[in-house]
Structures are given as structure tokens and as C-alpha cells.
Design an enzyme around this catalytic site. Structure first.
Site, mmCIF file in Angstrom:
data_model
loop_
_atom_site.group_PDB
_atom_site.id
_atom_site.type_symbol
_atom_site.label_atom_id
_atom_site.label_comp_id
_atom_site.label_asym_id
_atom_site.label_seq_id
_atom_site.Cartn_x
_atom_site.Cartn_y
_atom_site.Cartn_z
ATOM 1 N N GLU A 108 -7.635 2.388 8.915
ATOM 2 C CA GLU A 108 -8.311 1.750 7.603
ATOM 3 C C GLU A 108 -7.960 0.264 7.501
ATOM 4 O O GLU A 108 -9.233 -0.238 7.054
ATOM 5 C CB GLU A 108 -7.486 2.579 6.442
ATOM 6 C CG GLU A 108 -8.667 2.779 5.326
ATOM 7 C CD GLU A 108 -8.811 1.451 4.465
ATOM 8 O OE1 GLU A 108 -9.821 1.094 4.035
ATOM 9 O OE2 GLU A 108 -7.904 0.566 4.322
ATOM 10 N N LEU A 148 0.796 -1.122 -0.092
ATOM 11 C CA LEU A 148 0.072 0.067 0.113
ATOM 12 C C LEU A 148 0.889 1.100 0.009
ATOM 13 O O LEU A 148 1.891 1.273 0.793
ATOM 14 C CB LEU A 148 -0.818 0.019 1.367
ATOM 15 C CG LEU A 148 -2.067 -0.881 1.112
ATOM 16 C CD1 LEU A 148 -2.651 -1.136 2.713
ATOM 17 C CD2 LEU A 148 -2.861 -0.800 0.098
#
Length: 183
Positions: free
Chosen positions: A29, A22
């Protein structure tokens, strides 16, 4: 016909990944992703996460397979890939869904989640099986080499469910918002 939902975090330039990881670090999140894909109303059933081979391999080895969910990996290549016995491998999304629809399997499934990567997301959004998109909108651009496909026009934003935090969230100076779209 068994339906599925899709879940993704997407930055403003539609990026979702960089170098197999990511492009941002947002613990809250990640916790939302985990709790959402694990959430069940019937504890006798299980949820399923379906992902491409590269997405599966991008998960740190210590965290895969994703716990408390049936993991399915899609791979169009016949490359040897070592998977634990509790991870299923299929050549495409439709084959995986047909397997899940078998009577002895389907009755034990509550929710099927599509969790990446970009090719699997694209195929999923155009499938008549796709019900909802759970999209975390990251409110800035990041350098990325993997991108989320254009969302088809037949998806419209709906009110969040009771478990989804509302409004702008912020962590590490990064703002983001949880949204749900439905076909």
C-alpha cells in the site's frame, strides 16, 4: 483553477493514524501511495504533495521530504519548524494553491496530491478544487486516534485507472481495496 487529488488509506472505522504513525504495516500500500503520487505523464513537470505539519513530522526523518515531489507543509501555528529549503510552508490550503497557480510555478506542475492529515483532508474535500479521492479501504478496524472525515455525497466511485490494482489485495493477513471517487 488548479485542481488536486486526495490520497489516503482508511480502515473500516475511518481511522487513519495512531500515535503519529499508521496503525497497520502494508508495504504494498505504501508502494502504491509512492508510485501514484510520483506518476507523471510529462517528465519535465513535477507533482506536489501537500500535508499538514503533523503528517510531515510523522514521516521518518530519513524519508522526508518525500522524494521526487515538491513538498508543501500547512501549519496554522507560527511555531518554529525547521524545513529544508525545498519544502514550502503555508498557513492554509488555499494560500498554497494560489502560490502554485502563479504562472512560473503552475506551468511546471502536473498533479497536486493532498496526503493528510484529517484536518487537511476535510478542508480539501469541501474545496471546489478537489477532483478525485484515491482511497485505500482497509477491510478491518484498527485502534486509531486520527480519523478520516466523512466523504461528501457529491463524490461517486468510478472505475479505477489503468495503474490502480483492482480487487481485494492482501498483505500480512490484512485485506484492502483501492478505490477512486470523483466529484
Amino acid at each position: 483553477m488548479l485542481q488536486f487529488n486526495l490520497i489516503a488509506a482508511v480502515c473500516e472505522n475511518f481511522g487513519i493514524g495512531l500515535n503519529g504513525d499508521l496503525p497497520w504495516s502494508l508495504k504494498s500500500e505504501w508502494e502504491y501511495f509512492t508510485s501514484t503520487t510520483k506518476r507523471r505523464r510529462d517528465t519535465a513537470k513535477q507533482n506536489v504533495v501537500i500535508m499538514g505539519r503533523c503528517t510531515y513530522l510523522s514521516i521518518p526523518e530519513s524519508k522526508r521530504p518525500l522524494a521526487e515531489r515538491l513538498n508543501i507543509v500547512l501549519s496554522t501555528t507560527i511555531l518554529p519548524i525547521e524545513l529544508p529549503d525545498n519544502v514550502l510552508l503555508f498557513p492554509n490550503l488555499e494560500t498554497a494553491m494560489k502560490h502554485l497557480e502563479q504562472v512560473n510555478v503552475c506551468e511546471n506542475i502536473e498533479t497536486v496530491w493532498i496526503v493528510g492529515g484529517s484536518g487537511v483532508y476535510r478542508e480539501a474535500m469541501f474545496s471546489p478544487r478537489c477532483h478525485r479521492l484515491y482511497i485505500t479501504r482497509i477491510k478491518q478496524n484498527f485502534k486509531c486516534d486520527k480519523y478520516f472525515p466523512k466523504i461528501p455525497n457529491d463524490f461517486k466511485q468510478i472505475e479505477p485507472d489503468l495503474e490502480t490494482p483492482t480487487g481485494i489485495q492482501e498483505e500480512n493477513g490484512i485485506q484492502y481495496e483501492y478505490t477512486i471517487l470523483q466529484k
